[in-house]
Design a protein around this motif. Structure first.
Motif, PDB file in Angstrom:
ATOM      1  N   GLU A  86       0.018 -13.727 -20.180  1.00  0.00           N
ATOM      2  CA  GLU A  86       0.167 -12.548 -19.336  1.00  0.00           C
ATOM      3  C   GLU A  86      -1.100 -11.697 -19.392  1.00  0.00           C
ATOM      4  OE1 GLU A  86       2.880  -8.549 -19.093  1.00  0.00           O
ATOM      5  OE2 GLU A  86       3.919 -10.408 -19.623  1.00  0.00           O
ATOM      6  N   LYS A  87      -1.595 -11.365 -18.216  1.00  0.00           N
ATOM      7  CA  LYS A  87      -2.809 -10.556 -18.095  1.00  0.00           C
ATOM      8  C   LYS A  87      -2.476  -9.128 -17.689  1.00  0.00           C
ATOM      9  CE  LYS A  87      -7.415 -10.874 -16.119  1.00  0.00           C
ATOM     10  NZ  LYS A  87      -8.300 -11.772 -15.380  1.00  0.00           N
ATOM     11  N   SER A  88      -1.522  -8.988 -16.773  1.00  0.00           N
ATOM     12  CA  SER A  88      -1.124  -7.652 -16.330  1.00  0.00           C
ATOM     13  C   SER A  88       0.310  -7.678 -15.822  1.00  0.00           C
ATOM     14  CB  SER A  88      -2.063  -7.129 -15.241  1.00  0.00           C
ATOM     15  OG  SER A  88      -1.949  -7.906 -14.077  1.00  0.00           O
ATOM     16  N   ARG A  89       0.881  -6.498 -15.794  1.00  0.00           N
ATOM     17  CA  ARG A  89       2.248  -6.311 -15.311  1.00  0.00           C
ATOM     18  C   ARG A  89       2.248  -5.011 -14.520  1.00  0.00           C
ATOM     19  NH1 ARG A  89       7.408  -8.176 -16.815  1.00  0.00           N
ATOM     20  NH2 ARG A  89       6.329  -9.622 -18.204  1.00  0.00           N
ATOM     21  N   GLU A  90       2.614  -5.131 -13.267  1.00  0.00           N
ATOM     22  CA  GLU A  90       2.612  -3.983 -12.375  1.00  0.00           C
ATOM     23  C   GLU A  90       4.050  -3.674 -11.978  1.00  0.00           C
ATOM     24  OE1 GLU A  90      -0.325  -2.893  -8.676  1.00  0.00           O
ATOM     25  OE2 GLU A  90       0.294  -4.957  -8.937  1.00  0.00           O
ATOM     26  N   LYS A  91       4.452  -2.444 -12.127  1.00  0.00           N
ATOM     27  CA  LYS A  91       5.810  -2.034 -11.753  1.00  0.00           C
ATOM     28  C   LYS A  91       5.841  -1.691 -10.270  1.00  0.00           C
ATOM     29  CE  LYS A  91       7.646  -1.913 -15.928  1.00  0.00           C
ATOM     30  NZ  LYS A  91       8.665  -2.828 -16.338  1.00  0.00           N
ATOM     31  N   LEU A  92       6.629  -2.436  -9.516  1.00  0.00           N
ATOM     32  CA  LEU A  92       6.819  -2.154  -8.099  1.00  0.00           C
ATOM     33  C   LEU A  92       8.104  -1.364  -7.936  1.00  0.00           C
ATOM     34  CD1 LEU A  92       6.040  -5.715  -6.663  1.00  0.00           C
ATOM     35  CD2 LEU A  92       4.446  -3.822  -7.048  1.00  0.00           C
ATOM     36  N   ASP A  93       8.071  -0.334  -7.100  1.00  0.00           N
ATOM     37  CA  ASP A  93       9.283   0.431  -6.807  1.00  0.00           C
ATOM     38  C   ASP A  93       9.650   0.247  -5.337  1.00  0.00           C
ATOM     39  OD1 ASP A  93       7.649   2.239  -5.303  1.00  0.00           O
ATOM     40  OD2 ASP A  93       7.252   3.389  -7.117  1.00  0.00           O
ATOM     41  N   ARG A  94      10.814   0.709  -4.992  1.00  0.00           N
ATOM     42  CA  ARG A  94      11.329   0.513  -3.631  1.00  0.00           C
ATOM     43  C   ARG A  94      10.410   1.119  -2.561  1.00  0.00           C
ATOM     44  NH1 ARG A  94      16.368  -1.514  -3.748  1.00  0.00           N
ATOM     45  NH2 ARG A  94      16.761  -1.126  -1.557  1.00  0.00           N
ATOM     46  N   GLU A  95       9.690   2.162  -2.913  1.00  0.00           N
ATOM     47  CA  GLU A  95       8.806   2.840  -1.967  1.00  0.00           C
ATOM     48  C   GLU A  95       7.404   2.232  -1.959  1.00  0.00           C
ATOM     49  OE1 GLU A  95      10.493   4.688  -4.472  1.00  0.00           O
ATOM     50  OE2 GLU A  95      12.173   4.856  -3.079  1.00  0.00           O
ATOM     51  N   PHE A  96       7.152   1.253  -2.821  1.00  0.00           N
ATOM     52  CA  PHE A  96       5.827   0.659  -2.960  1.00  0.00           C
ATOM     53  C   PHE A  96       4.770   1.753  -3.079  1.00  0.00           C
ATOM     54  CE2 PHE A  96       8.032  -3.113  -1.803  1.00  0.00           C
ATOM     55  CZ  PHE A  96       7.315  -4.132  -2.387  1.00  0.00           C
ATOM     56  N   SER A  97       4.991   2.640  -4.030  1.00  0.00           N
ATOM     57  CA  SER A  97       4.107   3.793  -4.198  1.00  0.00           C
ATOM     58  C   SER A  97       2.684   3.400  -4.590  1.00  0.00           C
ATOM     59  CB  SER A  97       4.697   4.767  -5.214  1.00  0.00           C
ATOM     60  OG  SER A  97       4.950   4.130  -6.439  1.00  0.00           O
ATOM     61  N   LEU A  98       2.462   2.139  -4.971  1.00  0.00           N
ATOM     62  CA  LEU A  98       1.099   1.706  -5.279  1.00  0.00           C
ATOM     63  C   LEU A  98       0.264   1.539  -4.013  1.00  0.00           C
ATOM     64  CD1 LEU A  98       0.476  -1.755  -4.989  1.00  0.00           C
ATOM     65  CD2 LEU A  98       2.557  -1.571  -6.288  1.00  0.00           C
ATOM     66  N   THR A 131      -1.091   2.813  -0.182  1.00  0.00           N
ATOM     67  CA  THR A 131      -1.268   4.013   0.639  1.00  0.00           C
ATOM     68  C   THR A 131      -0.208   3.964   1.738  1.00  0.00           C
ATOM     69  OG1 THR A 131      -2.759   2.927   2.192  1.00  0.00           O
ATOM     70  CG2 THR A 131      -3.774   3.969   0.234  1.00  0.00           C
ATOM     71  N   PRO A 132       0.046   5.095   2.406  1.00  0.00           N
ATOM     72  CA  PRO A 132       1.024   5.041   3.518  1.00  0.00           C
ATOM     73  C   PRO A 132       0.640   4.007   4.579  1.00  0.00           C
ATOM     74  CG  PRO A 132       0.630   7.308   2.882  1.00  0.00           C
ATOM     75  CD  PRO A 132      -0.354   6.466   2.098  1.00  0.00           C
ATOM     76  N   ASP A 133      -0.653   3.918   4.924  1.00  0.00           N
ATOM     77  CA  ASP A 133      -1.075   2.906   5.907  1.00  0.00           C
ATOM     78  C   ASP A 133      -0.881   1.500   5.360  1.00  0.00           C
ATOM     79  OD1 ASP A 133      -1.745   4.808   7.760  1.00  0.00           O
ATOM     80  OD2 ASP A 133      -3.895   4.763   7.320  1.00  0.00           O
ATOM     81  N   GLY A 134      -1.200   1.308   4.085  1.00  0.00           N
ATOM     82  CA  GLY A 134      -1.008   0.006   3.455  1.00  0.00           C
ATOM     83  C   GLY A 134       0.456  -0.399   3.466  1.00  0.00           C
ATOM     84  N   PHE A 135       1.326   0.545   3.147  1.00  0.00           N
ATOM     85  CA  PHE A 135       2.765   0.265   3.171  1.00  0.00           C
ATOM     86  C   PHE A 135       3.191  -0.171   4.568  1.00  0.00           C
ATOM     87  CE2 PHE A 135       7.138   1.480   4.005  1.00  0.00           C
ATOM     88  CZ  PHE A 135       7.794   0.865   2.954  1.00  0.00           C
ATOM     89  N   THR A 136       2.706   0.537   5.584  1.00  0.00           N
ATOM     90  CA  THR A 136       3.060   0.217   6.968  1.00  0.00           C
ATOM     91  C   THR A 136       2.613  -1.197   7.329  1.00  0.00           C
ATOM     92  OG1 THR A 136       2.920   2.544   7.572  1.00  0.00           O
ATOM     93  CG2 THR A 136       2.770   0.946   9.372  1.00  0.00           C
ATOM     94  N   GLU A 137       1.420  -1.599   6.897  1.00  0.00           N
ATOM     95  CA  GLU A 137       0.907  -2.943   7.190  1.00  0.00           C
ATOM     96  C   GLU A 137       1.744  -4.020   6.502  1.00  0.00           C
ATOM     97  OE1 GLU A 137      -3.181  -2.728   6.001  1.00  0.00           O
ATOM     98  OE2 GLU A 137      -3.779  -1.663   7.821  1.00  0.00           O
ATOM     99  N   TRP A 138       2.075  -3.788   5.234  1.00  0.00           N
ATOM    100  CA  TRP A 138       2.883  -4.778   4.501  1.00  0.00           C
ATOM    101  C   TRP A 138       4.292  -4.873   5.095  1.00  0.00           C
ATOM    102  CZ3 TRP A 138       1.476  -8.469   1.255  1.00  0.00           C
ATOM    103  CH2 TRP A 138       0.226  -8.377   0.643  1.00  0.00           C
ATOM    104  N   LYS A 139       4.857  -3.744   5.433  1.00  0.00           N
ATOM    105  CA  LYS A 139       6.197  -3.739   6.013  1.00  0.00           C
ATOM    106  C   LYS A 139       6.185  -4.473   7.363  1.00  0.00           C
ATOM    107  CE  LYS A 139      10.474  -2.171   6.235  1.00  0.00           C
ATOM    108  NZ  LYS A 139      11.466  -2.146   5.192  1.00  0.00           N
TER     109      LYS A 139
END
Length: 162
Positions: A131-143, A145-153
């Motif tokens: 294991e190198k890293s562990r990133e916690k993802l939340d329902r809002e994908f707060s990691l 940006t708002p534009d990034g979230f829109t693109e992924w969605k």
């Protein structure tokens, strides 16, 4: 109860991503026609969207692991973990990649299943990868940006529409 839904959700989503990746009428921004090769992080983010949309989970871990050869070259891989279950829809890339590109420990574990939805303790991931890293993802994908979230969605919705 929710944990029992995971295999169905993961297998169905894998089939949609794979179909969409090869469908030139539905160009994707984050997943290429080379899927699953070198797509583990992007596919994991999209799978996390799918899990959040269809369950009550509030957090999912994105895990990055690696294996090093004696020269120090690293091969990395990403997957998700939630509720004690490891979720991976890109492991079969290690069946496709040339042996010259892989560590012997990966080659020795071939063939890889296209989908893993398995208790973490029973998976081979931690036998192969450190294991190198562990990133916690939340329902809002707060990691994102708002534009990034829109693109992924938007990409997630294209995959779902396949």
């Amino acid at each position: 109860m929710v944990r029992e839904l995971l295999p169905k959700l993961v297998y169905e989503f894998y089939a949609k991503v794979k179909k969409c990746a090869y469908d030139t009428s539905k160009p994707l921004q984050f997943i290429s026609s080379e899927f699953p090769i070198m797509q583990c992080q992007c596919a994991s983010y999209l799978l996390a969207f799918h899990i959040f949309e269809n369950t009550t989970y509030t957090g999912i871990d994105l895990v990055t692991g690696y294996v090093s050869d004696w020269e120090g070259d690293e091969i990395s891989h990403c997957w998700l973990e939630v509720d004690g279950v490891l979720l991976d829809i890109t492991s079969d890339q290690y069946n496709i990649l040339n042996e010259s590109e892989l560590h012997s420990s990966i080659i020795n574990c071939r063939p890889f299943s296209p989908v893993y939805c398995i208790d973490i303790d029973l998976s081979l991931h931690y036998c192969l990868f450190t294991e190198k890293s562990r990133e916690k993802l939340d329902r809002e994908f707060s990691l994102f940006t708002p534009d990034g979230f829109t693109e992924w969605k938007a990409e997630y919705l294209v995959v779902l529409d396949t």
